[in-house]
Design a protein around this motif. Structure first.
Motif, PDB file in Angstrom:
ATOM      1  N   GLU A  94      26.069  61.984  66.083  1.00 33.17           N
ATOM      2  CA  GLU A  94      26.847  61.534  64.919  1.00 33.17           C
ATOM      3  C   GLU A  94      28.311  61.943  65.044  1.00 33.17           C
ATOM      4  OE1 GLU A  94      28.856  61.502  61.226  1.00 33.17           O
ATOM      5  OE2 GLU A  94      28.289  63.352  62.244  1.00 33.17           O
ATOM      6  N   GLY A  97      30.279  59.705  67.283  1.00 33.35           N
ATOM      7  CA  GLY A  97      30.728  58.513  66.578  1.00 33.35           C
ATOM      8  C   GLY A  97      31.945  58.788  65.712  1.00 33.35           C
ATOM      9  N   THR A 100      35.031  59.209  67.929  1.00 36.54           N
ATOM     10  CA  THR A 100      35.427  57.896  68.452  1.00 36.54           C
ATOM     11  C   THR A 100      36.175  57.088  67.402  1.00 36.54           C
ATOM     12  OG1 THR A 100      33.448  57.924  69.835  1.00 36.54           O
ATOM     13  CG2 THR A 100      34.561  55.818  69.574  1.00 36.54           C
ATOM     14  N   GLU A 101      35.694  57.137  66.153  1.00 35.28           N
ATOM     15  CA  GLU A 101      36.390  56.429  65.070  1.00 35.28           C
ATOM     16  C   GLU A 101      37.796  56.981  64.864  1.00 35.28           C
ATOM     17  OE1 GLU A 101      33.918  56.826  61.686  1.00 35.28           O
ATOM     18  OE2 GLU A 101      32.356  55.466  62.427  1.00 35.28           O
ATOM     19  N   ASN A 116      33.976  52.397  70.267  1.00 37.39           N
ATOM     20  CA  ASN A 116      32.809  52.604  69.413  1.00 37.39           C
ATOM     21  C   ASN A 116      31.527  52.171  70.099  1.00 37.39           C
ATOM     22  OD1 ASN A 116      33.537  53.740  66.791  1.00 37.39           O
ATOM     23  ND2 ASN A 116      34.841  51.952  66.572  1.00 37.39           N
ATOM     24  N   GLY A 120      29.094  55.101  71.365  1.00 34.10           N
ATOM     25  CA  GLY A 120      27.913  55.026  70.530  1.00 34.10           C
ATOM     26  C   GLY A 120      26.634  55.097  71.343  1.00 34.10           C
ATOM     27  N   ALA A 317      24.493  57.631  65.055  1.00 38.00           N
ATOM     28  CA  ALA A 317      25.841  57.187  64.681  1.00 38.00           C
ATOM     29  C   ALA A 317      25.847  55.718  64.303  1.00 38.00           C
ATOM     30  CB  ALA A 317      26.818  57.452  65.835  1.00 38.00           C
ATOM     31  N   GLU A 318      25.167  54.868  65.117  1.00 40.14           N
ATOM     32  CA  GLU A 318      25.117  53.443  64.807  1.00 40.14           C
ATOM     33  C   GLU A 318      24.399  53.187  63.487  1.00 40.14           C
ATOM     34  OE1 GLU A 318      24.334  54.721  67.765  1.00 40.14           O
ATOM     35  OE2 GLU A 318      24.761  53.364  69.421  1.00 40.14           O
ATOM     36  N   SER A 341      25.617  46.914  70.130  1.00 40.10           N
ATOM     37  CA  SER A 341      25.051  48.030  70.878  1.00 40.10           C
ATOM     38  C   SER A 341      23.844  47.599  71.698  1.00 40.10           C
ATOM     39  CB  SER A 341      24.660  49.146  69.901  1.00 40.10           C
ATOM     40  OG  SER A 341      24.147  50.258  70.578  1.00 40.10           O
TER      41      SER A 341
END
Length: 422
Positions: A94, A97, A100-101, A116, A120, A317-318, A341
């Motif tokens: 998580e 993610g 990355t954001e 992402n 991810g 995360a996704e 993904s």
């Protein structure tokens, strides 16, 4: 005639004037990203640790990672090592993610979307490479397969269900054209996995034992080329797919972007991505080593652990991102997370692992066996039917979740015929 020319001139001028606001709106994303760059926060080390580590309740699971390492060296109980490693990796996936954001705020929407999608799935890739290094080819195949199934059924189903509950009085709408293209790519990946299995079970190989592997490696190279062409198509030929679909979504994204300023700087994001990836790699080694022992001690098939348990952790995360976007009525972003993904795993991660196994001298192929390939084929067909209308509601989400429960139950009672390959 002069009056006609004047009218044509005025109409053309007005047409150009109506175009300019749209161009301004489509460029508003880049303007917002430049504002983010100008307003990059300057945090101290302690502030950065507080934001990344102590701002999320899921990070209460972080201590389970070091505990898993201690249990490995003190007792060697494979069941506890696997469980503790699984719990320790969950918040790391998580936080990957999240970092990355944050980094995507400084790169723009196009590169941000790629970041992402890439990070991810980094958890599944790391686990797969460690398993491949240990010769656990079936674990690699089943883990990647489970990640595709989880994204298409569980993640997308929860997104449709959550968004449908929030907007229960209407059908949510997404881009039907992109959904059709994504469904075609998923079907192409199924074809790449299906033909080696058919070749194997029909006993029609020209060179027994080697034709199947050669076909898998050739198909993997073709799939990688197709994925590269897909990226070029999305980023260069069809950049409008990253632009807002209407003025309403533009205004919503502008307000959300203004409200969601980056919390850490660009270099902080890069450093945290490196640290988290290294920590995931370390725990993945202990996790992979304990899979077989956990299966024996818990009396659970390795297929169920690889297809169901590992992908749920890797897709944390996704899962959170897709649900959040759906509840904000941004279904195109939810589809980009879930289906995007799945495409990356099936068209990039799977053939990439075949090529890596080729380099390592491991006989990793695309023959996922008949039961697994049939499950993937039926799943892609079901999801393609749900996406063909371009609308979603909570009932469609519930159906996808129930389909995932059926798949989970089938792998719980499924005995893998190639246990010696694990």
């Amino acid at each position: 005639m002069g009056s006609v020319d004047e009218l044509e001139h005025k109409s053309l001028f007005r047409h150009e004037e109506t175009k300019s606001p749209i161009l301004m709106e489509e460029g508003s994303l880049s303007g917002n990203f430049s504002q983010h760059t100008d307003k990059a926060p300057k945090n101290s080390v302690l502030e950065s640790i507080k934001i990344v580590i102590f701002s999320n309740k899921l990070n209460l699971l972080l201590p389970f990672g070091p505990i898993a390492i201690l249990v490995h060296h003190l007792t060697g109980n494979k069941g506890w090592i696997f469980l503790l490693s699984l719990l320790g990796i969950t918040p790391l996936a998580e936080r990957l993610g999240y970092a990355t954001e944050q980094l995507a705020c400084y790169t723009g929407p196009t590169v941000g979307g790629l970041l992402n999608a890439t990070f991810g799935n980094v958890t599944e890739l790391i686990i797969s490479i460690f398993a491949l290094k240990n010769g656990m080819i079936r674990v690699v195949q089943l883990t990647l397969l489970g990640s595709i199934l989880s994204n298409m059924l569980l993640v997308l189903g929860c997104a449709f269900f959550s968004g449908g509950l929030v907007f229960y009085r209407k059908d949510q709408v997404f881009d039907k054209g992109n959904a059709v293209v994504n469904s075609g790519l998923l079907l192409m990946s199924v074809m790449g996995l299906l033909l080696p299995a058919v070749l194997h079970y029909t006993h029609s190989e020209v060179h027994a034992g080697s034709s199947e592997l050669a076909l898998s490696r050739f198909s993997s190279c073709v799939m990688l080329i197709a994925y590269a062409a897909y990226l070029f198509f999305q980023l260069k030929s069809q950049p409008s797919s990253y632009a807002p679909l209407s003025e309403v979504t533009n205004q919503n994204e502008e307000t959300s972007d203004n409200d969601e300023e980056p919390e850490i700087s660009k270099w902080e994001s890069i450093i945290w991505l490196s640290i988290l990836t290294a920590w995931v790699s370390l725990l993945s080694g202990y996790l992979v080593d304990a899979i077989e022992g956990a299966s024996d001690s818990w009396k659970i098939p390795i297929a169920f652990i690889s297809v169901i348990l590992l992908p749920i952790v890797g897709n944390a995360a996704e899962h959170a991102g897709a649900i959040m976007f759906a509840m904000k009525d941004k279904l195109d972003l939810s589809l980009g997370v879930a289906i995007g993904s799945s495409i990356q795993i099936s068209m990039f991660a799977v053939p990439f692992c075949v090529v890596i196994g080729w380099i390592m001298g491991k006989p990793m192929d695309l023959n996922f066996q008949l039961f697994e390939t049939a499950t993937l084929f039926i799943t892609v067909i079901v999801v393609a039917f749900f996406l063909q209308e371009g609308t979603s509601n909570y009932f469609k989400g519930l159906m996808l979740i129930l389909c995932y429960l059926i798949v989970s139950a089938s792998f719980f009672v499924h005995e893998d015929p190639h246990q010696d390959d694990i």
